[in-house]
Scaffold this active site. Structure first.
Site, PDB file in Angstrom:
ATOM      1  N   ARG A  74      27.631 -44.198 100.344  1.00  0.00           N
ATOM      2  CA  ARG A  74      27.022 -43.528  99.187  1.00  0.00           C
ATOM      3  C   ARG A  74      26.699 -42.065  99.478  1.00  0.00           C
ATOM      4  O   ARG A  74      26.728 -41.231  98.568  1.00  0.00           O
ATOM      5  CB  ARG A  74      25.757 -44.289  98.766  1.00  0.00           C
ATOM      6  N   ILE A 100      23.910 -40.258  89.782  1.00  0.00           N
ATOM      7  CA  ILE A 100      24.514 -41.436  90.400  1.00  0.00           C
ATOM      8  C   ILE A 100      23.515 -42.572  90.233  1.00  0.00           C
ATOM      9  O   ILE A 100      22.311 -42.402  90.448  1.00  0.00           O
ATOM     10  CB  ILE A 100      24.845 -41.177  91.887  1.00  0.00           C
ATOM     11  N   SER A 101      23.993 -43.735  89.810  1.00  0.00           N
ATOM     12  CA  SER A 101      23.089 -44.830  89.451  1.00  0.00           C
ATOM     13  C   SER A 101      22.346 -45.396  90.667  1.00  0.00           C
ATOM     14  O   SER A 101      22.810 -45.303  91.805  1.00  0.00           O
ATOM     15  CB  SER A 101      23.866 -45.960  88.776  1.00  0.00           C
ATOM     16  N   GLN A 102      21.209 -45.986  90.386  1.00  0.00           N
ATOM     17  CA  GLN A 102      20.423 -46.693  91.392  1.00  0.00           C
ATOM     18  C   GLN A 102      21.260 -47.827  91.987  1.00  0.00           C
ATOM     19  O   GLN A 102      21.911 -48.575  91.255  1.00  0.00           O
ATOM     20  CB  GLN A 102      19.174 -47.256  90.721  1.00  0.00           C
TER      21      GLN A 102
END
Length: 252
Positions: A74, A100-102
Site C-alpha cells: 500500500r 485511497i480507501s481505508q
C-alpha cells in the site's frame, strides 16, 4: 616505467571515489531492504487487525482476500508524504481531491464481490490503483476507469511498474461502464453515487455482484450489494454506512 605523479594521484583518487560510491550504494541498498522489511511487518499487522475486526463483528474474513492484501504494498500507492501512515487503517489523500480507501473497507468490498480466479471485474474509480491491485491478485482481469486524467495516467504507470499486468486502466466516465469488455462477473464502485447507474447493472452478468456506495454526495452513503441472479433479477442489500468522495461525471 615510473608512473607520472599526476596520473598516480588521479588513479588513486578515482579508486577512492569508486570505493566510496560502492559503499554508498551498499548502504542505500541496505537501508531500502530494512525499510521494505518494516513495511512488510506493518502490512502483516494491518492484515491481522482486519481479521480481528471481522471477528469482532461476528464475521470471518476471507483468507484469500487477506492474502492478497498481505502482498500488495500500500505504501507504493500513496504520496511519499503519506507513506508513514500507509499501514494505518484509514483513508489517505492521494491528490486531485481524491483518497485511497481505508484498508478495512477495501477488504470488505473485495470480500462482498466473492472473486474467483477466472472472473473479469470492472472497477469504477481507479484512484491510486490500490483496490485494483488487490483485486487483481484474485481474478483473471480487472478493467478500471478513472475520470481524473492525471490519476488515470499515473495509476496505469504505477500498476505496470509494479507488475500488475492483468489490470487495464483508462481515463473516462465510469457511470457508463465499459461495455466493450462486459458483461462482468463483478463491479466495484469506489465513489459515492446518488443512485445505482443503470448501465452498470446492465453490464453485470447473471450471477454477478456489484458493490457500490449510494447516497448524498457530501454526506454518509450506504454501501450496497447488488446481486443479479441467474434469471437476470436484481436485488439490493444495504451493508454498512460509508463515506466516499462523490462519483463525478463528464459534462454532457
Amino acid at each position: 616505467m615510473t608512473e607520472p605523479a599526476a596520473l598516480s594521484w588521479l588513479w588513486h583518487r578515482s579508486g577512492r571515489l569508486a570505493l566510496l560510491t560502492a559503499l554508498s550504494l551498499v548502504a542505500e541498498s541496505s537501508a531500502q531492504a530494512e525499510s521494505e522489511k518494516a513495511y512488510s511487518e506493518a502490512r502483516a499487522r494491518l492484515v491481522e487487525s482486519i481479521r480481528g475486526y471481522a471477528r469482532s463483528m461476528g464475521e470471518k474474513a476471507d483468507p484469500q482476500v487477506l492474502a492478497a492484501m498481505r502482498t500488495v504494498p500500500r505504501h507504493r500507492f500513496v504520496p511519499d508524504a503519506q507513506r508513514s501512515d500507509a499501514y494505518r487503517d484509514r483513508p489517505l489523500p492521494i491528490g486531485e481531491g481524491q483518497t485511497i480507501s481505508q484498508p478495512t473497507i477495501v477488504a470488505m468490498m473485495t470480500h462482498l464481490l466473492k472473486p474467483d480466479p477466472g472472473d473479469v471485474m470492472l472497477e469504477v474509480g481507479t484512484g491510486s490503483g490500490y483496490q485494483a491491485a488487490v483485486l487483481s491478485r484474485l481474478v483473471d482481469h480487472v478493467y478500471s476507469i478513472e475520470i481524473v486524467e492525471a490519476l488515470a495516467r499515473t495509476s496505469a504507470k504505477r500498476l505496470a511498474a509494479l507488475g500488475y499486468d492483468n489490470v487495464t486502466v483508462r481515463h473516462g466516465d465510469g457511470y457508463a461502464g465499459w461495455p466493450q469488455h462486459g458483461p462482468f462477473d463483478g463491479i466495484i464502485v469506489t465513489a459515492g453515487a446518488k443512485h445505482v447507474p443503470p448501465p452498470l447493472v446492465e453490464q453485470l452478468k447473471p450471477g454477478g455482484r456489484m458493490v457500490i456506495p449510494v447516497g448524498r454526495s457530501l454526506g454518509t452513503q450506504e454501501l450496497r450489494l447488488i446481486v443479479k441472479d441467474g434469471k437476470g433479477r436484481v436485488t439490493s442489500r444495504t451493508i454498512t454506512p460509508v463515506r466516499f468522495v462523490p462519483l463525478t461525471r463528464n459534462p454532457d
